[in-house]
Design an enzyme around this catalytic site. Structure first.
Site, mmCIF file in Angstrom:
data_model
loop_
_atom_site.group_PDB
_atom_site.id
_atom_site.type_symbol
_atom_site.label_atom_id
_atom_site.label_comp_id
_atom_site.label_asym_id
_atom_site.label_seq_id
_atom_site.Cartn_x
_atom_site.Cartn_y
_atom_site.Cartn_z
ATOM 1 N N ASP A 57 0.852 -1.193 0.000
ATOM 2 C CA ASP A 57 0.000 0.000 0.000
ATOM 3 C C ASP A 57 0.890 1.246 0.000
ATOM 4 O OD1 ASP A 57 -1.730 2.096 0.501
ATOM 5 O OD2 ASP A 57 -2.848 1.040 2.076
ATOM 6 N N ASN A 85 2.759 7.173 -10.958
ATOM 7 C CA ASN A 85 1.497 6.989 -11.681
ATOM 8 C C ASN A 85 0.331 6.631 -10.763
ATOM 9 O OD1 ASN A 85 -0.267 6.039 -14.079
ATOM 10 N ND2 ASN A 85 -0.091 4.218 -12.798
ATOM 11 N N TYR A 154 -10.230 14.998 -5.704
ATOM 12 C CA TYR A 154 -9.500 14.515 -6.884
ATOM 13 C C TYR A 154 -8.927 15.705 -7.654
ATOM 14 C CZ TYR A 154 -8.279 12.014 -11.131
ATOM 15 O OH TYR A 154 -7.577 11.499 -12.189
ATOM 16 N N LYS A 158 -4.877 16.676 -7.868
ATOM 17 C CA LYS A 158 -4.159 16.705 -9.147
ATOM 18 C C LYS A 158 -3.559 18.100 -9.392
ATOM 19 C CE LYS A 158 -4.664 12.398 -10.406
ATOM 20 N NZ LYS A 158 -3.506 11.488 -10.511
HETATM 21 N N1 LIG Z 1 -8.075 6.687 -16.671
HETATM 22 C C1 LIG Z 1 -8.295 7.958 -16.787
HETATM 23 O O1 LIG Z 1 -9.228 8.382 -17.468
HETATM 24 C C2 LIG Z 1 -7.375 8.950 -16.103
HETATM 25 C C3 LIG Z 1 -7.465 10.289 -16.527
HETATM 26 C C4 LIG Z 1 -6.618 11.217 -15.929
HETATM 27 C C5 LIG Z 1 -5.707 10.813 -14.966
HETATM 28 N N2 LIG Z 1 -5.635 9.516 -14.580
HETATM 29 C C6 LIG Z 1 -4.616 9.150 -13.584
HETATM 30 O O2 LIG Z 1 -3.738 8.231 -14.159
HETATM 31 C C7 LIG Z 1 -3.220 7.351 -13.150
HETATM 32 C C8 LIG Z 1 -3.482 5.923 -13.566
HETATM 33 O O3 LIG Z 1 -4.862 5.769 -13.814
HETATM 34 P P1 LIG Z 1 -5.515 4.423 -14.371
HETATM 35 O O4 LIG Z 1 -6.829 4.804 -14.935
HETATM 36 O O5 LIG Z 1 -4.542 3.696 -15.216
HETATM 37 O O6 LIG Z 1 -5.725 3.499 -13.068
HETATM 38 P P2 LIG Z 1 -6.443 3.769 -11.654
HETATM 39 O O7 LIG Z 1 -6.531 5.220 -11.397
HETATM 40 O O8 LIG Z 1 -7.708 3.037 -11.574
HETATM 41 O O9 LIG Z 1 -5.392 3.067 -10.656
HETATM 42 C C9 LIG Z 1 -4.021 3.202 -10.783
HETATM 43 C C10 LIG Z 1 -3.306 2.086 -10.043
HETATM 44 O O10 LIG Z 1 -3.076 2.517 -8.692
HETATM 45 C C11 LIG Z 1 -3.196 1.376 -7.862
HETATM 46 N N3 LIG Z 1 -3.464 1.763 -6.470
HETATM 47 C C12 LIG Z 1 -4.628 2.219 -5.964
HETATM 48 N N4 LIG Z 1 -4.496 2.426 -4.646
HETATM 49 C C13 LIG Z 1 -3.222 2.089 -4.309
HETATM 50 C C14 LIG Z 1 -2.491 2.078 -3.100
HETATM 51 N N5 LIG Z 1 -3.050 2.482 -1.947
HETATM 52 N N6 LIG Z 1 -1.206 1.673 -3.136
HETATM 53 C C15 LIG Z 1 -0.638 1.251 -4.287
HETATM 54 N N7 LIG Z 1 -1.289 1.248 -5.468
HETATM 55 C C16 LIG Z 1 -2.563 1.661 -5.476
HETATM 56 C C17 LIG Z 1 -4.334 0.595 -8.460
HETATM 57 O O11 LIG Z 1 -4.335 -0.760 -8.023
HETATM 58 C C18 LIG Z 1 -4.082 0.751 -9.954
HETATM 59 O O12 LIG Z 1 -3.284 -0.299 -10.455
HETATM 60 C C19 LIG Z 1 -3.881 7.767 -11.848
HETATM 61 O O13 LIG Z 1 -3.030 8.666 -11.141
HETATM 62 C C20 LIG Z 1 -5.146 8.487 -12.324
HETATM 63 O O14 LIG Z 1 -5.599 9.431 -11.383
HETATM 64 C C21 LIG Z 1 -6.458 8.569 -15.133
#
Ligand SMILES: NC(=O)c1ccc[n+]([C@@H]2O[C@H](COP(=O)([O-])OP(=O)(O)OC[C@H]3O[C@@H](n4cnc5c(N)ncnc54)[C@H](O)[C@@H]3O)[C@@H](O)[C@H]2O)c1
Length: 250
Positions: A57, A85, A154, A158
């Site tokens: 975590d 990420n 959120y 960001k």
């Molecule tokens: N998908 C989108 O549309 C989008 C758009 C803008 C930004 N983002 C950002 O991009 C990044 C990746 O997004 P995504 O959509 O690929 O996946 P996501 O946001 O659903 O999750 C990213 C990863 O973080 C892991 N995670 C969650 N809690 C955790 C913890 N406590 N410790 C360790 N790992 C943990 C999850 O298991 C997952 O593999 C994130 O920072 C998200 O906010 C996503």
């Protein structure tokens, strides 16, 4: 782009962007270290590659720092490319500000901001000593405008990632380290995001796509490609910048 022999560390690599980023670096020769809370997802990311995984975590800052120490010990040197990420909405949905609990607010900051800070703080000394490094933080369109999620924490978190990116670029630039952020648009990386999209009427979907110059949603690989660019030698004079990767969304 060739990352042969480079030590690359990617957080949140069990799925979505993190998986695409980790695998893309590995395909180009990097020694990739990946972490996530999701052990099964991490195993899927590493399958068929030499990616080294660690499941824990990231909101445990001491554990996050220990991961960095472990990567440095295993690779015999500094992390050369750090991709922060891990992040997200932590299962939350938009609601009126007066209904948001302290726990909900804190949970999002703990992952999106505090973990990014903790991992970077741990990785910086060795990077500085090497006088070379690349840090890429994955933020969001919500880093520079309101979030369609309507989740206050959120959007605020960001924006904080963007601020941390800019501040660290100034601090670490003299040590040859660049710090940038990729700001993705919407990508349907998981079932929750897919379900939200599917629940939208055809008219709303068309409106959303109409606001994207290229007329489509992004894919995880689009985000990975931009991340690799910022980590590459081609981006050696780019720092403190935000790169929106959203198909031209205004
Ligand atoms: N998908 C989108 O549309 C989008 C758009 C803008 C930004 N983002 C950002 O991009 C990044 C990746 O997004 P995504 O959509 O690929 O996946 P996501 O946001 O659903 O999750 C990213 C990863 O973080 C892991 N995670 C969650 N809690 C955790 C913890 N406590 N410790 C360790 N790992 C943990 C999850 O298991 C997952 O593999 C994130 O920072 C998200 O906010 C996503």
């Amino acid at each position: 782009m060739d990352f042969t022999g480079r030590t690359v560390a990617v957080t949140g690599a069990a799925m979505g962007f993190g998986r695409a980023i980790a695998r893309s670096f590995a395909e180009r020769g990097a020694r990739v270290f990946a972490c996530d809370i999701d052990a099964a997802g991490l195993a899927g990311t590493a399958s068929g590659t030499s990616i080294v995984t660690d499941a824990f975590d990231l909101t445990d800052r001491a554990r996050a720092a220990a991961w960095v120490r472990g990567v440095e010990a295993a690779s015999g040197g500094p992390i050369q490319v750090l991709v922060n990420n891990a992040g997200g909405m932590r299962g939350q949905h938009g609601k009126p500000v007066e209904a948001v609990s302290d726990e909900e607010w804190d949970a999002i900051f703990a992952l999106n901001v505090d973990a990014t800070f903790a991992v970077t703080r741990a990785a910086a000394p060795a990077m500085k000593a090497a006088r070379r490094g690349r840090i890429v933080n994955i933020s969001s369109g919500a880093a520079f405008r309101p979030s369609r999620t309507r989740i206050q924490a959120y959007c605020s978190s960001k924006h904080a990632v963007l601020g941390l990116t800019r501040q660290l670029a100034m601090e670490l630039g003299p040590f040859g380290i660049t710090v940038n952020t990729v700001a993705p648009g919407l990508v349907l990386t998981d079932a929750d995001k897919q379900a939200t999209w599917d629940a939208m009427s055809a008219e709303r979907q068309a409106f959303a796509l109409g606001n994207i110059a290229l007329g489509r949603l992004g894919e995880a690989q689009d985000i990975a490609d931009a991340t690799l660019f910022l980590a590459s030698d081609m981006a050696k004079f780019i720092s403190g910048q935000m790169l929106p990767v959203n198909g031209g969304s205004f």
